[in-house]
Design a protein around this motif. Sequence first.
Motif, PDB file in Angstrom:
ATOM      1  N   VAL A 222       0.841  -1.205   0.000  1.00  0.00           N
ATOM      2  CA  VAL A 222       0.000   0.000   0.000  1.00  0.00           C
ATOM      3  C   VAL A 222       0.873   1.251   0.000  1.00  0.00           C
ATOM      4  CG1 VAL A 222      -1.706   1.326   1.286  1.00  0.00           C
ATOM      5  CG2 VAL A 222      -1.923  -1.159   1.112  1.00  0.00           C
TER       6      VAL A 222
ATOM      7  N   ARG B 125       2.904   1.632  -3.315  1.00  0.00           N
ATOM      8  CA  ARG B 125       2.062   2.168  -4.381  1.00  0.00           C
ATOM      9  C   ARG B 125       1.875   3.675  -4.198  1.00  0.00           C
ATOM     10  NH1 ARG B 125      -2.372   0.213  -7.858  1.00  0.00           N
ATOM     11  NH2 ARG B 125      -3.913   1.888  -8.100  1.00  0.00           N
TER      12      ARG B 125
ATOM     13  N   TYR C 162       2.424   3.827 -13.256  1.00  0.00           N
ATOM     14  CA  TYR C 162       1.623   3.717 -14.476  1.00  0.00           C
ATOM     15  C   TYR C 162       2.421   4.043 -15.736  1.00  0.00           C
ATOM     16  CZ  TYR C 162      -1.666   4.199 -10.637  1.00  0.00           C
ATOM     17  OH  TYR C 162      -2.315   4.044  -9.436  1.00  0.00           O
TER      18      TYR C 162
ATOM     19  N   GLY D  33       1.404  -6.968  -5.580  1.00  0.00           N
ATOM     20  CA  GLY D  33       0.553  -6.204  -4.676  1.00  0.00           C
ATOM     21  C   GLY D  33       0.522  -4.722  -4.982  1.00  0.00           C
TER      22      GLY D  33
ATOM     23  N   LEU E  17      -0.201  -3.379  -7.997  1.00  0.00           N
ATOM     24  CA  LEU E  17      -1.334  -3.117  -8.881  1.00  0.00           C
ATOM     25  C   LEU E  17      -2.608  -3.672  -8.251  1.00  0.00           C
ATOM     26  CD1 LEU E  17       0.354  -4.116 -12.263  1.00  0.00           C
ATOM     27  CD2 LEU E  17      -0.218  -1.789 -11.538  1.00  0.00           C
ATOM     28  N   SER E  18      -3.717  -2.999  -8.520  1.00  0.00           N
ATOM     29  CA  SER E  18      -4.993  -3.496  -8.018  1.00  0.00           C
ATOM     30  C   SER E  18      -5.424  -4.709  -8.842  1.00  0.00           C
ATOM     31  CB  SER E  18      -6.056  -2.398  -8.120  1.00  0.00           C
ATOM     32  OG  SER E  18      -6.374  -2.146  -9.484  1.00  0.00           O
ATOM     33  N   PRO E  19      -6.319  -5.561  -8.312  1.00  0.00           N
ATOM     34  CA  PRO E  19      -6.809  -6.703  -9.092  1.00  0.00           C
ATOM     35  C   PRO E  19      -7.435  -6.287 -10.420  1.00  0.00           C
ATOM     36  CG  PRO E  19      -7.395  -6.947  -6.783  1.00  0.00           C
ATOM     37  CD  PRO E  19      -6.829  -5.575  -6.925  1.00  0.00           C
ATOM     38  N   GLU E  20      -8.148  -5.168 -10.408  1.00  0.00           N
ATOM     39  CA  GLU E  20      -8.782  -4.690 -11.634  1.00  0.00           C
ATOM     40  C   GLU E  20      -7.733  -4.280 -12.666  1.00  0.00           C
ATOM     41  OE1 GLU E  20     -11.407  -4.508  -8.238  1.00  0.00           O
ATOM     42  OE2 GLU E  20      -9.451  -3.551  -8.599  1.00  0.00           O
ATOM     43  N   GLU E  21      -6.657  -3.621 -12.221  1.00  0.00           N
ATOM     44  CA  GLU E  21      -5.593  -3.220 -13.139  1.00  0.00           C
ATOM     45  C   GLU E  21      -4.880  -4.446 -13.704  1.00  0.00           C
ATOM     46  OE1 GLU E  21      -4.458   1.072 -11.018  1.00  0.00           O
ATOM     47  OE2 GLU E  21      -3.459  -0.792 -10.396  1.00  0.00           O
ATOM     48  N   SER E  22      -4.583  -5.408 -12.846  1.00  0.00           N
ATOM     49  CA  SER E  22      -3.900  -6.630 -13.292  1.00  0.00           C
ATOM     50  C   SER E  22      -4.740  -7.396 -14.305  1.00  0.00           C
ATOM     51  CB  SER E  22      -3.574  -7.526 -12.092  1.00  0.00           C
ATOM     52  OG  SER E  22      -2.633  -6.914 -11.242  1.00  0.00           O
TER      53      SER E  22
END
Length: 471
Positions: free
Chosen positions: A213, A216, A224, A244, A246-251
Amino acid sequence: MTDWQITKKTLNERCLFLFESGQWHDCEFIVGMESNQQVFQAHRLVLTMASPVFEAMLFGGMAEKAPIKVLDVSPEAFRSLMLYIYSDQINLQSFDQACEICYAAKKYMLPHLVEHCTKFLWKDLEPHNVCRAYEFAKLFEEPVLMEKCMKIITQQTAKVIATSAIEDVEHASLIAILEQDYLNITSELDIFNVLVRWSRKECQRRPLEVNAVNQRMVLGDALYRVRYLTMNATTFANGPAVSGLLSPEESLAIVMNILTPGKWPLPDHLDGSTLPRGACPPAPAAAADSQLPGGSRRLCARPILGEPHQLIRCQEEASLTLSVDRPVHTLGIMVPSQVTDIPTDWLPSQSLRNTPGANLNYGQNGYMELLYAYVADSDNQRLTYTHFTSRVNYNDLVEILFNRPVLMQPGRVYRIGLVLNKLGWYPMGVSTTQVHASGVTFSFGIGKPGDNVKNGLVRKIVFSTDGVPDL
């Protein structure tokens, strides 16, 4: 006992003796922080002959009283500065020493010593110190050194990122590296791993707990700028996807675009480039990096509505924001010199009037103008600059050319800044917000009121449209 003057054969030897012995000194400097301070005895005339800054300090209207404290220069660097002033001695032996002396030389406006230091740094540039050199060049506005450093970073990227120095760069420098289209790497994963290392070190510097966290958070936009779509699915899944950061949505969006390009929406904040950095040839030098022919110069003259003259004191700043509607190379500016028709009701003190640096005894030979001018972008990054020191006439217009031209692009805001270092009266004025010159529309006074201060001092923009890219 033999008189010392007889044993010294050259002027340099005699001056060096005066410095080393302190004989006939008339000023003192306390140099360094309290834990490492040293007193230097010097001679005002010798220092003034070498540096306009020392002239202002020792003889100007804002002259300092002895002893003069210099807290931001180490005693070792200050001694090297004095040895250069008194005897032309330059003995550069290490990267760190050259950086310290260069800082002092910039502070006291000794351009030839700055040149010696930067040339030494050029020769000493290696992957292990090029990041520090880049940050030094950026801090002290040495664009040529910055370019040389970035060239090494792009051409020897693998060696540069293998050193621990990459973990200590500023966030802005990290972004500058990530903005390069060409980096000599085998995989974009190398760049991602650098961000992991840098973010861990940055958390420790703040200090913050080292976790995904916080990593990031400290990376911000840098996370990015990685070209994730140049990786294969396996590399991405075993590296960035499980980090960890990147967010799950980004990955998910990244891996789906790797497997089925264009079939899955990619968040706007992620880099969508599919071209590996190693596949791009190094970009050719921009046209603005070379001096343009004199015949291509054009002028944007700002119509000025005069206002009452203003007394400018040492180190006052003026600035003007501007934008253009087509690309131009900005070469320099024209500013007014000091005026002689000062207000009749202004009666300076006798001590100020008789001060040599005050420029209040107007003569036919003019006066020595001393100023610093620069161009910055909207992020306040200096793009070019110049130190101007020259004898000029009163009631005149002075042309000041930057060290190198700047390519100004439409749709962007730039700021021209001036730092005036001579006490005297300057003509003020206001101008229109738009001027059309040679097919270019210049818009002035953009942004916050604080970005435009005494902007009537910038009377003309020296520019060229030769060699600029087409719209």
